[in-house]
Enzyme design. Structure first.
Site, PDB file in Angstrom:
ATOM      1  N   PRO A   1       0.793  -1.232   0.000  1.00  0.00           N
ATOM      2  CA  PRO A   1       0.000   0.000   0.000  1.00  0.00           C
ATOM      3  C   PRO A   1       0.824   1.281   0.000  1.00  0.00           C
ATOM      4  O   PRO A   1       0.261   2.351  -0.129  1.00  0.00           O
ATOM      5  CB  PRO A   1      -0.772  -0.107   1.306  1.00  0.00           C
ATOM      6  CG  PRO A   1       0.157  -0.853   2.202  1.00  0.00           C
ATOM      7  CD  PRO A   1       0.853  -1.858   1.328  1.00  0.00           C
TER       8      PRO A   1
ATOM      9  N   ASP B   1       2.603   1.199 -11.434  1.00  0.00           N
ATOM     10  CA  ASP B   1       1.346   1.924 -11.371  1.00  0.00           C
ATOM     11  C   ASP B   1       1.529   3.251 -10.641  1.00  0.00           C
ATOM     12  O   ASP B   1       2.498   3.451  -9.932  1.00  0.00           O
ATOM     13  CB  ASP B   1       0.329   1.130 -10.534  1.00  0.00           C
ATOM     14  CG  ASP B   1      -0.207  -0.043 -11.310  1.00  0.00           C
ATOM     15  OD1 ASP B   1       0.064  -0.112 -12.514  1.00  0.00           O
ATOM     16  OD2 ASP B   1      -0.905  -0.868 -10.689  1.00  0.00           O
TER      17      ASP B   1
ATOM     18  N   LYS C   1      -2.796   4.466 -14.113  1.00  0.00           N
ATOM     19  CA  LYS C   1      -4.150   4.754 -14.588  1.00  0.00           C
ATOM     20  C   LYS C   1      -4.811   5.613 -13.532  1.00  0.00           C
ATOM     21  O   LYS C   1      -4.984   5.197 -12.404  1.00  0.00           O
ATOM     22  CB  LYS C   1      -4.938   3.467 -14.795  1.00  0.00           C
ATOM     23  CG  LYS C   1      -4.593   2.824 -16.132  1.00  0.00           C
ATOM     24  CD  LYS C   1      -5.575   1.769 -16.496  1.00  0.00           C
ATOM     25  CE  LYS C   1      -5.415   0.563 -15.695  1.00  0.00           C
ATOM     26  NZ  LYS C   1      -4.692  -0.537 -15.983  1.00  0.00           N
TER      27      LYS C   1
ATOM     28  N   ASP D   1      -1.719  -5.793  -4.130  1.00  0.00           N
ATOM     29  CA  ASP D   1      -1.473  -7.108  -4.689  1.00  0.00           C
ATOM     30  C   ASP D   1      -1.930  -7.100  -6.146  1.00  0.00           C
ATOM     31  O   ASP D   1      -2.981  -6.531  -6.466  1.00  0.00           O
ATOM     32  CB  ASP D   1      -2.255  -8.148  -3.884  1.00  0.00           C
ATOM     33  CG  ASP D   1      -2.020  -9.552  -4.400  1.00  0.00           C
ATOM     34  OD1 ASP D   1      -1.107 -10.216  -3.885  1.00  0.00           O
ATOM     35  OD2 ASP D   1      -2.738  -9.978  -5.340  1.00  0.00           O
TER      36      ASP D   1
ATOM     37  N   MET E   1     -11.695   1.513  -4.643  1.00  0.00           N
ATOM     38  CA  MET E   1     -12.041   2.536  -5.632  1.00  0.00           C
ATOM     39  C   MET E   1     -13.383   3.167  -5.307  1.00  0.00           C
ATOM     40  O   MET E   1     -14.213   3.399  -6.173  1.00  0.00           O
ATOM     41  CB  MET E   1     -12.091   1.940  -7.042  1.00  0.00           C
ATOM     42  CG  MET E   1     -10.803   1.209  -7.390  1.00  0.00           C
ATOM     43  SD  MET E   1     -10.851   0.533  -9.029  1.00  0.00           S
ATOM     44  CE  MET E   1     -10.709  -1.212  -8.716  1.00  0.00           C
TER      45      MET E   1
HETATM   46  N1  SAH Z   1      -4.212  -3.999  -6.370  1.00  0.00           N
HETATM   47  C1  SAH Z   1      -4.514  -3.006  -5.380  1.00  0.00           C
HETATM   48  C2  SAH Z   1      -5.854  -2.358  -5.592  1.00  0.00           C
HETATM   49  C3  SAH Z   1      -5.924  -1.571  -6.845  1.00  0.00           C
HETATM   50  S1  SAH Z   1      -7.460  -0.753  -7.030  1.00  0.00           S
HETATM   51  C4  SAH Z   1      -4.463  -3.646  -3.994  1.00  0.00           C
HETATM   52  O1  SAH Z   1      -4.352  -4.856  -3.880  1.00  0.00           O
HETATM   53  O2  SAH Z   1      -4.503  -2.903  -3.007  1.00  0.00           O
HETATM   54  C5  SAH Z   1      -7.099   0.823  -6.375  1.00  0.00           C
HETATM   55  C6  SAH Z   1      -7.861   1.039  -5.093  1.00  0.00           C
HETATM   56  O3  SAH Z   1      -7.211   0.382  -4.025  1.00  0.00           O
HETATM   57  C7  SAH Z   1      -7.904   2.480  -4.665  1.00  0.00           C
HETATM   58  O4  SAH Z   1      -8.897   3.197  -5.333  1.00  0.00           O
HETATM   59  C8  SAH Z   1      -8.214   2.341  -3.192  1.00  0.00           C
HETATM   60  O5  SAH Z   1      -9.552   2.024  -2.964  1.00  0.00           O
HETATM   61  C9  SAH Z   1      -7.415   1.114  -2.845  1.00  0.00           C
HETATM   62  N2  SAH Z   1      -6.078   1.484  -2.320  1.00  0.00           N
HETATM   63  C10 SAH Z   1      -4.892   1.156  -2.816  1.00  0.00           C
HETATM   64  N3  SAH Z   1      -3.892   1.641  -2.048  1.00  0.00           N
HETATM   65  C11 SAH Z   1      -4.482   2.264  -1.018  1.00  0.00           C
HETATM   66  C12 SAH Z   1      -4.008   2.958   0.131  1.00  0.00           C
HETATM   67  N4  SAH Z   1      -2.698   3.116   0.378  1.00  0.00           N
HETATM   68  N5  SAH Z   1      -4.915   3.474   0.991  1.00  0.00           N
HETATM   69  C13 SAH Z   1      -6.234   3.330   0.758  1.00  0.00           C
HETATM   70  N6  SAH Z   1      -6.731   2.695  -0.294  1.00  0.00           N
HETATM   71  C14 SAH Z   1      -5.873   2.160  -1.177  1.00  0.00           C
END
Ligand code: SAH
Length: 494
Positions: free
Chosen positions: A232, A255, A277, A310, A390
């Site tokens: 994250p 990303d 994106k 992930d 999201m």
């Molecule tokens: N593959 C990523 C998710 C991608 S979709 C994963 O496994 O976390 C992108 C969404 O993930 C964002 O819109 C948000 O809802 C969430 N997200 C990703 N990183 C975040 C973070 N540091 N804090 C809060 N939400 C996060």
């Protein structure tokens, strides 16, 4: 507190070294120094019998009499090993004046050099220092390590030193060499050396080297892609394997969600390509990402496809692997800590709880048209936690659907913005207030929405960053907030 001492292994062979003192402590120091190949001069009015014998044999030089600063002339290092603190201190002072390192026995303040506790296995040495402050602890650790490190290690270190040039020549690529050493350490060689079968060990080593050289020839020609979860944001949440792949990468396709802290850990000369994106903003089409991965892998590069969280959780990792597979490109997948787990942890929200939630659902609330495909009746059920990815744009719809399907209006929620990052914010409230609170606090992407009883625990269990924000900042509560603020500031200052 950082360590005050800089560790250094020095070559004492054929260098004059002074030991001041002629008793039992000096004897121990002298034998260690003689073993290290030093030319030892021992200064003391008289020598204890074993030292006298060494002097008689010509293995050390005896400087007879009380300490004189001139003894330090021309030496590289001095050890003050008398039982008189004043003499030890005089040696330290004279050493400092001549820029000679001095180790003063039992006088930390007088030491410019410390001798560590050490463990030796052939050419392999482990040295432990507590900075002179806790020698018993260093000794204790040494004893523990002594029992854990077997004698075969010495032979192994010797074999690896002997073969170093040959291995470099056969495996010029650093990553290939690392893989080879991993294979040697995981294979039969260490056991064979431990049991004294040096010749068989050498043969196993040669075989492993040949295999590695063959494999390196193949991968160098073919390239490969690692789909790596970057977590994250907090770089400490990377896996060790992710770190290693980042160190070996030629090309990194990352990303927007991948934090700068994580990218800073990658190999410096790796080519970094942002393929972020952004909702509503610049957009690298998925097909272009596929084309970039394939192009670089076919050029023989080690490609890391680095994704926030992930790669298999709302990361389109599956599609990317299908594209690689269609082109016959080798890949591996390294999981990362997904936003739901990270935000739960860093906001103090256990996603399951014996009293509140027996399951967790990871849901995406992004796609305007497709969210009707979600089974809202199931999502609205009690005793579960929902983690919406999201979710910033469609919060009113999420609330409306959940309420329409029977979830209680007072069900707690938590919105975690920038989870695990230094600027993390957490907003808590009830489902009914969700869109208004998010708007009042100006919650921005990336943010994760947690719905369920566990979300309320953020208020009591939070530990990272600022305390959760609540309804206090809603416009009609503004005055109460402003009145409360000075008290809060006082409480913090106290
Ligand atoms: N593959 C990523 C998710 C991608 S979709 C994963 O496994 O976390 C992108 C969404 O993930 C964002 O819109 C948000 O809802 C969430 N997200 C990703 N990183 C975040 C973070 N540091 N804090 C809060 N939400 C996060």
């Amino acid at each position: 507190m950082p360590a005050a001492l800089f560790p250094l292994f020095v070559d004492l062979r054929d260098r004059p070294i002074l030991v001041v003192g002629g008793g039992a402590v000096a004897w121990r120091k002298v034998t260690a120094l003689v073993d290290a190949g030093a030319l030892v001069r021992v200064g003391a009015p008289a020598l204890e019998p074993r030292l006298a014998q060494l002097a008689a044999q010509g293995r050390i030089t005896h400087l007879r009499g009380p300490f004189e600063p001139a003894w330090l002339d021309g030496v590289w290092l001095a050890t003050a090993a008398t039982d008189d603190p004043a003499v030890n201190r005089a040696v330290a002072d004279a050493g400092a004046a001549r820029r000679v390192w001095v180790n003063a026995v039992d006088d930390v303040a007088a030491c410019s050099a410390h001798v560590p506790a050490r463990i030796e296995r052939g050419p392999l040495q482990i040295a432990i220092s507590s900075g002179g402050g806790a020698p018993m602890l260093a000794r204790h650790l040494r004893e523990r390590l002594e029992t854990q490190l077997d004698d075969g290690l010495g032979a192994l270190a010797a074999l690896l030193s002997r073969e170093r040039q040959r291995v470099r020549a056969r495996l010029p690529d650093l990553a290939a060499r690392r893989r080879f050493f991993d294979a040697v350490l995981a294979g039969p060689v260490p056991d064979l050396l431990r049991s004294g079968a040096a010749l068989t060990a050498q043969r196993a080593f040669d075989r492993t080297l040949n295999d590695a050289a063959d494999a390196a020839g193949e991968t160098a020609a073919r390239g490969r892609v690692a789909l790596v979860g970057a977590g994250p944001g907090d770089a400490g949440l990377l896996t060790l394997r992710a770190l290693r792949l980042l160190n070996e990468a030629d090309v990194i396709l990352h990303d927007r969600l991948v934090s700068d802290d994580v990218l800073a850990l990658a190999r410096r000369d790796a080519e970094r390509i942002g393929v972020g994106k952004q909702a509503g903003g610049a957009h690298t089409p998925q097909s272009a990402i596929h084309a970039l991965m394939i192009e670089h892998a076919l050029a023989g590069k080690r490609v890391v496809r680095l994704k926030g969280g992930d790669g298999f959780v709302f990361g389109r990792g599956g599609e990317e692997l299908e594209a690689l597979r269609a082109h016959g490109i080798d890949y591996e997948v390294v999981p990362g800590i997904t936003a739901a787990l990270a935000c739960g942890a860093y906001a103090g929200i256990p996603l399951t709880h014996r009293d509140h939630a027996q399951s967790v659902r990871l849901v995406t609330a992004h796609c305007r048209d497709s969210d009707d495909a979600l089974d809202w009746a199931a999502l609205a059920q009690d005793r579960q936690t929902l983690a919406f990815y999201m979710g910033v744009a469609g919060l009113d719809r999420v609330r409306d659907r959940l309420l329409a399907h029977g979830r209680g209006a007072d069900t707690p929620f938590a919105l975690v913005e920038n989870g695990s990052r230094p600027d993390q914010r957490v907003v808590v409230g009830t489902l009914q207030e969700l869109p208004d609170l998010a708007a009042a606090h100006g919650v921005q992407s990336p943010a994760l929405l947690v719905v369920g009883e566990v979300a309320a625990l953020a208020t009591s269990l939070h530990w990272f960053g600022a305390a959760p924000l609540g309804p206090a900042a809603l416009p009609d509560a503004m005055t109460a907030d402003a009145v409360a603020a000075p008290d809060a500031a006082l409480a913090e200052a106290a």
